[in-house]
Scaffold this motif. Structure first.
Motif, PDB file in Angstrom:
ATOM      1  N   GLY A  86       0.817  -1.210   0.000  1.00  0.00           N
ATOM      2  CA  GLY A  86       0.000   0.000   0.000  1.00  0.00           C
ATOM      3  C   GLY A  86       0.845   1.253   0.000  1.00  0.00           C
ATOM      4  N   ASN A  87       1.932   1.258   0.792  1.00  0.00           N
ATOM      5  CA  ASN A  87       2.822   2.425   0.836  1.00  0.00           C
ATOM      6  C   ASN A  87       3.506   2.662  -0.497  1.00  0.00           C
ATOM      7  OD1 ASN A  87       2.292   3.165   3.493  1.00  0.00           O
ATOM      8  ND2 ASN A  87       3.869   1.796   4.323  1.00  0.00           N
ATOM      9  N   MET A  89       2.151   2.552  -3.259  1.00  0.00           N
ATOM     10  CA  MET A  89       1.206   3.278  -4.106  1.00  0.00           C
ATOM     11  C   MET A  89       1.068   4.738  -3.707  1.00  0.00           C
ATOM     12  SD  MET A  89      -1.808   0.434  -4.399  1.00  0.00           S
ATOM     13  CE  MET A  89      -1.439  -1.260  -4.878  1.00  0.00           C
ATOM     14  N   GLY A  90       1.655   5.087  -2.585  1.00  0.00           N
ATOM     15  CA  GLY A  90       1.581   6.464  -2.125  1.00  0.00           C
ATOM     16  C   GLY A  90       1.834   6.543  -0.640  1.00  0.00           C
ATOM     17  N   ASP A  91       2.418   7.647  -0.194  1.00  0.00           N
ATOM     18  CA  ASP A  91       2.759   7.806   1.221  1.00  0.00           C
ATOM     19  C   ASP A  91       1.509   7.726   2.098  1.00  0.00           C
ATOM     20  OD1 ASP A  91       4.336   8.235   3.425  1.00  0.00           O
ATOM     21  OD2 ASP A  91       4.069  10.413   3.361  1.00  0.00           O
ATOM     22  N   GLY A  92       1.518   6.812   3.059  1.00  0.00           N
ATOM     23  CA  GLY A  92       0.399   6.660   3.971  1.00  0.00           C
ATOM     24  C   GLY A  92      -0.722   5.773   3.462  1.00  0.00           C
ATOM     25  N   GLN A  93      -0.642   5.324   2.222  1.00  0.00           N
ATOM     26  CA  GLN A  93      -1.706   4.502   1.660  1.00  0.00           C
ATOM     27  C   GLN A  93      -1.734   3.097   2.283  1.00  0.00           C
ATOM     28  OE1 GLN A  93      -3.936   6.649   0.394  1.00  0.00           O
ATOM     29  NE2 GLN A  93      -4.311   5.123  -1.195  1.00  0.00           N
ATOM     30  N   GLY A  94      -0.581   2.640   2.774  1.00  0.00           N
ATOM     31  CA  GLY A  94      -0.519   1.314   3.366  1.00  0.00           C
ATOM     32  C   GLY A  94      -1.506   1.155   4.502  1.00  0.00           C
ATOM     33  N   LEU A  95      -1.610   2.188   5.330  1.00  0.00           N
ATOM     34  CA  LEU A  95      -2.534   2.152   6.465  1.00  0.00           C
ATOM     35  C   LEU A  95      -3.984   2.122   5.983  1.00  0.00           C
ATOM     36  CD1 LEU A  95      -2.099   2.058   9.478  1.00  0.00           C
ATOM     37  CD2 LEU A  95      -2.356   4.543   9.559  1.00  0.00           C
ATOM     38  N   GLN A  96      -4.284   2.880   4.920  1.00  0.00           N
ATOM     39  CA  GLN A  96      -5.642   2.910   4.391  1.00  0.00           C
ATOM     40  C   GLN A  96      -6.044   1.550   3.818  1.00  0.00           C
ATOM     41  OE1 GLN A  96      -7.668   5.604   4.831  1.00  0.00           O
ATOM     42  NE2 GLN A  96      -5.921   6.408   5.985  1.00  0.00           N
ATOM     43  N   TYR A  97      -5.116   0.917   3.115  1.00  0.00           N
ATOM     44  CA  TYR A  97      -5.393  -0.417   2.581  1.00  0.00           C
ATOM     45  C   TYR A  97      -5.553  -1.426   3.713  1.00  0.00           C
ATOM     46  CZ  TYR A  97      -4.757   0.733  -2.347  1.00  0.00           C
ATOM     47  OH  TYR A  97      -4.910   1.247  -3.612  1.00  0.00           O
ATOM     48  N   LEU A  98      -4.815  -1.259   4.793  1.00  0.00           N
ATOM     49  CA  LEU A  98      -4.947  -2.145   5.947  1.00  0.00           C
ATOM     50  C   LEU A  98      -6.337  -2.027   6.555  1.00  0.00           C
ATOM     51  CD1 LEU A  98      -3.953  -4.046   8.163  1.00  0.00           C
ATOM     52  CD2 LEU A  98      -2.958  -2.057   9.331  1.00  0.00           C
ATOM     53  N   PHE A  99      -6.816  -0.803   6.713  1.00  0.00           N
ATOM     54  CA  PHE A  99      -8.146  -0.597   7.296  1.00  0.00           C
ATOM     55  C   PHE A  99      -9.232  -1.227   6.407  1.00  0.00           C
ATOM     56  CE2 PHE A  99      -6.379   3.525   9.330  1.00  0.00           C
ATOM     57  CZ  PHE A  99      -5.820   2.775  10.349  1.00  0.00           C
ATOM     58  N   ALA A 100      -9.106  -1.044   5.097  1.00  0.00           N
ATOM     59  CA  ALA A 100     -10.086  -1.627   4.169  1.00  0.00           C
ATOM     60  C   ALA A 100     -10.051  -3.150   4.237  1.00  0.00           C
ATOM     61  CB  ALA A 100      -9.807  -1.154   2.743  1.00  0.00           C
ATOM     62  N   THR A 101      -8.854  -3.709   4.354  1.00  0.00           N
ATOM     63  CA  THR A 101      -8.710  -5.159   4.439  1.00  0.00           C
ATOM     64  C   THR A 101      -9.334  -5.696   5.721  1.00  0.00           C
ATOM     65  OG1 THR A 101      -6.640  -5.009   3.189  1.00  0.00           O
ATOM     66  CG2 THR A 101      -7.050  -7.058   4.388  1.00  0.00           C
TER      67      THR A 101
END
Length: 535
Positions: A86-87, A89-101
């Motif tokens: 996720g990171n 794909m963009g800074d901080g996106q890793g956390l957003q993908y984690l929440f969606a997962t």
């Protein structure tokens, strides 16, 4: 050699026990949640939020009072790759993908509970359960060894001796205090006493604050978690990325939670609801996805601390979760003073209480296959993860069971005064025993009428029906007739469903001579009707 360690008291809980036990668990949750946050590559606050929401929701709605849920290492190691992708794909996106997962994984878990699939945990053999607790005990022990490092290097000299002394003191308090009084949980007293010694003795050792800072964090102080929808593209590509991770997280979380539930059931001699727990785990992970927590599942270490400290009711888990939030909001500076050694001592006692020491007593008393399964599950839990270990253990146990039952099918043969040959079948007929079943029949030398009696057997699956079909074909090619007798109702249903491929006569009349006569008369009548139709 006999190992005995009375770690859990078989007693009813009380409000006081639940409150004090919850406080003890909350103190031990802090470094665990922080450590697993570092493993997953997210902020410590995300891990603490996750532990708070998992603990609160599962304690209120879960199926196992006294069991503690929170951020876990088993799920954290799965999250690492997701956060990294996720990171990218963009800074901080890793956390957003984690929440969606987590939202998707929680939905899967909730559906698992809704459709009452938790009953399948009954398929886990006791040998797998023993391997599970032994493996987790070793994993917990190994994870605590990391606390004996500073800057990636092992402690030595005075820092090491100080750490060992404080750990030993905590363990000694937990062993000796219950012999004097059980009014206050020994783990809580151990943490408070060792903390006081470190603070007032001005002893230099690793604390929760220095542990957080060494991992790149600042403090556990934060505000309340807030609602937010994960900011990610809602398209097929996103689903392709998060669905495999969601499936793995859901599976790992369910397996660890249901296995821990079974363990707590055994320790407390009570019974929880696996389906209700699965639904609560799913709800908690969904809430984590929307409120910024890292999710999690049941924690065997914290659950045992709770049970050992007297926590039996839902109040203990609720208090643990609420106190964890209180630490985050108001008492971070005090909690950060707690020496890591005190918490390591508590976890070492958990290791001693978790490990199934009876394994050493039964080595020479159980089948070799069960011993292999125990060792296999223990090793896979340590080397890989819990889900792989449990699944492998169940598969191996099932294969061993199938092999042993496949060898048990037998046939008693006899010829009666009517010249009819009887085969009395003993043992289950299923995919593993069909080859041996076929070898029992002497088609060429048998008389024209053959009865296969399943009074002491049963047809279990499609492979068994196909085996009967092939047997019937062999007799038909030889111009002989085969009859099946004493089938159970479900077996008859299976055969009737397969009439298109299974050309046999199911003899349902208990007086099978009459039934065979009727069958032969029917054949003659059909032949006569066919002759009349053609003439």
């Amino acid at each position: 050699m006999k190992f005995e360690f009375k770690f859990i008291d078989k007693k009813q809980g009380s409000i006081k026990d639940d409150i004090l036990s919850g406080l003890t668990v909350a103190l031990a949750l802090v470094p665990e949640a922080v450590a697993f946050s570092f493993v997953a590559g997210v902020s410590p606050i995300v891990g603490l939020y996750g532990a708070f929401m998992m603990g609160l929701i599962t304690s209120i709605f879960g199926g196992r009072p006294g069991m503690i849920s929170g951020a876990t290492g088993a799920m954290a190691v799965v999250m690492v790759s997701l956060v990294q992708q996720g990171n990218a794909m963009g800074d901080g996106q890793g956390l957003q993908y984690l929440f969606a997962t987590l939202i998707l994984a929680g939905t899967i878990q909730a559906l698992f509970g809704f459709f009452k699939l938790g009953k399948f945990i009954r398929l886990v053999p006791h040998s797998v359960m023993m391997g599970f607790v032994n493996g987790l005990a070793i994993v917990i022990f190994l994870s605590q060894l990391n606390m004996f490092k500073a800057g990636g290097e092992w402690l030595s000299g005075t820092p090491l001796y100080t750490m060992l002394g404080l750990v030993g003191l905590t363990m000694a308090i937990m062993v000796l205090l219950p012999k004097l009084s059980k009014a206050i949980p020994a783990a809580l007293v151990g943490i408070l006493v060792v903390t006081a010694i470190v603070i007032f003795g001005n002893i230099e050792t690793e604390t929760v604050r220095s542990f957080i800072q060494s991992g790149g964090g600042d403090s556990i102080k934060a505000g309340l978690p807030t609602f937010d929808v994960p900011v990610i593209p809602f398209n097929l590509e996103t689903l392709k990325l998060i669905f495999p991770f969601a499936l793995i997280l859901a599976a790992v979380g369910l397996i660890e939670s249901l296995m821990t539930l079974n363990l707590v059931d055994e320790l407390t001699e009570t019974r929880g609801s696996g389906n209700r727990e699965a639904a609560a785990q799913g709800l908690a992970n969904i809430v984590n996805g929307f409120f910024g927590g890292m999710g999690g599942c049941a924690m065997i270490g914290q659950s045992i601390i709770n049970i050992k400290s007297g926590g039996r009711g839902r109040l203990s888990g609720i208090v643990a979760a609420v106190m964890l939030l209180v630490f985050i909001l108001f008492a971070s500076s005090y909690i950060e003073m707690i020496p890591i050694a005190a918490l390591v001592g508590v976890m070492f006692m958990v290791v001693i209480g978790t490990f199934a020491w009876s394994t050493f007593n039964i080595i020479n008393k159980i089948p070799v296959s069960d011993l292999i399964v125990i060792i296999l599950v223990t090793g896979l839990t340590v080397v890989f993860d819990l889900a792989i270990a449990v699944l492998a253990g169940v598969v191996v146990s099932a294969l061993v069971f199938s092999w042993e039952n496949a060898k048990r099918i037998r046939a008693r043969k006899s010829v009666d005064e009517h010249g009819i040959k009887h085969y009395e079948i003993f043992g289950p007929l299923f995919f593993g025993s069909t080859a041996l079943f076929q070898s029992k029949f002497d088609v060429q030398n048998d008389p024209n009428e053959v009865i296969v009696d399943f009074k002491e057997s049963r047809i279990a699956d499609q492979s068994a029906i196909e085996a009967i079909n092939k047997l019937a074909e062999r007799y038909q090619k030889a111009g002989k007739t085969i009859h099946l007798r004493h089938l159970s109702h479900d077996c008859i249903k299976l055969v009737k469903k397969a009439e298109a491929i299974c050309d046999v006569n199911v003899v349902e009349d208990p007086n099978y001579f009459v039934a065979i006569d009727h069958y032969n008369k029917l054949i003659k009548l059909q032949a006569k009707l066919n002759e009349n139709a053609t003439s």
